[in-house]
Design a protein around this motif. Structure first.
Motif, PDB file in Angstrom:
ATOM      1  N   THR A 114       0.830  -1.206   0.000  1.00  0.00           N
ATOM      2  CA  THR A 114       0.000   0.000   0.000  1.00  0.00           C
ATOM      3  C   THR A 114       0.865   1.257   0.000  1.00  0.00           C
ATOM      4  O   THR A 114       0.548   2.243  -0.667  1.00  0.00           O
ATOM      5  N   ALA A 115       1.970   1.205   0.723  1.00  0.00           N
ATOM      6  CA  ALA A 115       2.867   2.360   0.796  1.00  0.00           C
ATOM      7  C   ALA A 115       3.770   2.501  -0.427  1.00  0.00           C
ATOM      8  O   ALA A 115       4.344   3.564  -0.656  1.00  0.00           O
ATOM      9  N   ASN A 116       3.866   1.426  -1.218  1.00  0.00           N
ATOM     10  CA  ASN A 116       4.827   1.424  -2.331  1.00  0.00           C
ATOM     11  C   ASN A 116       4.226   0.927  -3.647  1.00  0.00           C
ATOM     12  O   ASN A 116       4.949   0.434  -4.506  1.00  0.00           O
ATOM     13  N   CYS A 117       2.930   1.105  -3.828  1.00  0.00           N
ATOM     14  CA  CYS A 117       2.253   0.472  -4.970  1.00  0.00           C
ATOM     15  C   CYS A 117       2.435   1.209  -6.290  1.00  0.00           C
ATOM     16  O   CYS A 117       2.037   0.696  -7.347  1.00  0.00           O
TER      17      CYS A 117
ATOM     18  N   ALA B 177      -9.279  -0.735  -2.268  1.00  0.00           N
ATOM     19  CA  ALA B 177      -8.591   0.502  -1.883  1.00  0.00           C
ATOM     20  C   ALA B 177      -7.312   0.702  -2.693  1.00  0.00           C
ATOM     21  O   ALA B 177      -6.998   1.820  -3.116  1.00  0.00           O
ATOM     22  N   LEU B 178      -6.584  -0.376  -2.944  1.00  0.00           N
ATOM     23  CA  LEU B 178      -5.363  -0.284  -3.733  1.00  0.00           C
ATOM     24  C   LEU B 178      -5.671   0.025  -5.192  1.00  0.00           C
ATOM     25  O   LEU B 178      -4.970   0.826  -5.826  1.00  0.00           O
ATOM     26  N   THR B 179      -6.699  -0.614  -5.723  1.00  0.00           N
ATOM     27  CA  THR B 179      -7.118  -0.337  -7.099  1.00  0.00           C
ATOM     28  C   THR B 179      -7.437   1.137  -7.268  1.00  0.00           C
ATOM     29  O   THR B 179      -6.968   1.793  -8.207  1.00  0.00           O
ATOM     30  N   LYS B 180      -8.206   1.671  -6.354  1.00  0.00           N
ATOM     31  CA  LYS B 180      -8.601   3.081  -6.425  1.00  0.00           C
ATOM     32  C   LYS B 180      -7.391   4.008  -6.256  1.00  0.00           C
ATOM     33  O   LYS B 180      -7.300   5.054  -6.911  1.00  0.00           O
ATOM     34  N   LYS B 181      -6.452   3.638  -5.390  1.00  0.00           N
ATOM     35  CA  LYS B 181      -5.263   4.471  -5.182  1.00  0.00           C
ATOM     36  C   LYS B 181      -4.417   4.530  -6.449  1.00  0.00           C
ATOM     37  O   LYS B 181      -3.982   5.617  -6.868  1.00  0.00           O
ATOM     38  N   ILE B 182      -4.190   3.396  -7.071  1.00  0.00           N
ATOM     39  CA  ILE B 182      -3.361   3.353  -8.282  1.00  0.00           C
ATOM     40  C   ILE B 182      -4.035   4.104  -9.423  1.00  0.00           C
ATOM     41  O   ILE B 182      -3.390   4.883 -10.137  1.00  0.00           O
ATOM     42  N   VAL B 183      -5.330   3.907  -9.581  1.00  0.00           N
ATOM     43  CA  VAL B 183      -6.050   4.587 -10.665  1.00  0.00           C
ATOM     44  C   VAL B 183      -6.077   6.092 -10.429  1.00  0.00           C
ATOM     45  O   VAL B 183      -5.876   6.886 -11.358  1.00  0.00           O
ATOM     46  N   ALA B 184      -6.300   6.510  -9.197  1.00  0.00           N
ATOM     47  CA  ALA B 184      -6.320   7.950  -8.889  1.00  0.00           C
ATOM     48  C   ALA B 184      -4.966   8.595  -9.155  1.00  0.00           C
ATOM     49  O   ALA B 184      -4.888   9.759  -9.568  1.00  0.00           O
TER      50      ALA B 184
END
Length: 215
Positions: A80-83, A116-123
């Motif tokens: 999560t911190a390094n995706c 949550a990770l999907t949304k973080k990467i896409v954002a």
């Protein structure tokens, strides 16, 4: 036939995230004095969700429920911190998305990666492109379960038969087939063309721009 909307897988389809995922899992393995894996091995680990990836990466003798859960939690903290350290967008993807956006063609992302990770990467990598971004919220809804894909079609009020599902794995092709969508496999992803064909791909493309011929 011209299709009216597209749903994309994320990892191996729009972005190459393999090194970030592998680095995070290898960090967990190293911390526990377990053998690590080459990047090439992670091509086969990715696609069924991150919990599954952790289980596949662990030594056979360590695949207990307790150990999988513990290592999964450690993996998620680090990843999560390094995706988005090494994750990059594949060539021509932005050109494709710009054309689709200009034509007001609905597009969405559906991934087996944690929501949550999907949304973080896409954002981070695709700001202002996707209004619908859906990652995994519960194991029961994991692809190839078509429920999430069908829900997206219902949100759009577009029949599944008029939607293209784009992915790089057999799981993606199964999802498209189960949802009665047009299954397009990409040749640049984590899995082989043979796997895509064996799991129901209606078409294989070698570059993102080829999708414009279908919409």
């Amino acid at each position: 036939m011209k299709y009216k909307a597209l749903i994309f897988d994320l990892d191996g389809t729009l972005v190459n995230s393999l090194e970030d995922i592998a680095d995070a899992m290898n960090k967990v393995l190293e911390d526990n004095h377990y053998p690590t894996h080459d990047y090439s091995a992670y091509n086969l680990f990715i696609g069924h969700g991150l919990l599954s990836l952790v289980e596949k990466a662990l030594p056979e003798s360590k695949k207990t429920t307790t150990e999988i859960t513990r290592c999964f939690n450690d993996f998620m903290d680090f990843y999560t911190a390094n995706c988005v350290q090494k994750t990059n967008v594949y060539p021509q993807v932005f050109e494709l998305l710009d054309v689709l956006k200009s034509k007001n063609i609905p597009i969405a992302i559906l991934s087996n990666k944690a929501d949550a990770l999907t949304k973080k990467i896409v954002a981070t990598l695709f700001p202002d492109y996707f209004k619908i971004v859906q990652g995994l919220t519960t194991e029961a809804l994991k692809k190839p379960n078509p429920s999430a894909a069908i829900a997206i079609s219902e949100t759009w009020k577009i029949p599944s038969s008029q939607i293209i599902y784009v992915g790089d794995s057999g799981v993606d092709m199964q999802t498209a087939t189960n949802a009665k969508m047009y299954a397009v496999g990409v040749s640049w992803g984590f899995r082989t063309v043979e796997e895509l064909q064996e799991n129901g791909a209606s078409q294989i493309i070698k570059s993102p721009i080829e999708l414009l011929e279908l919409v």
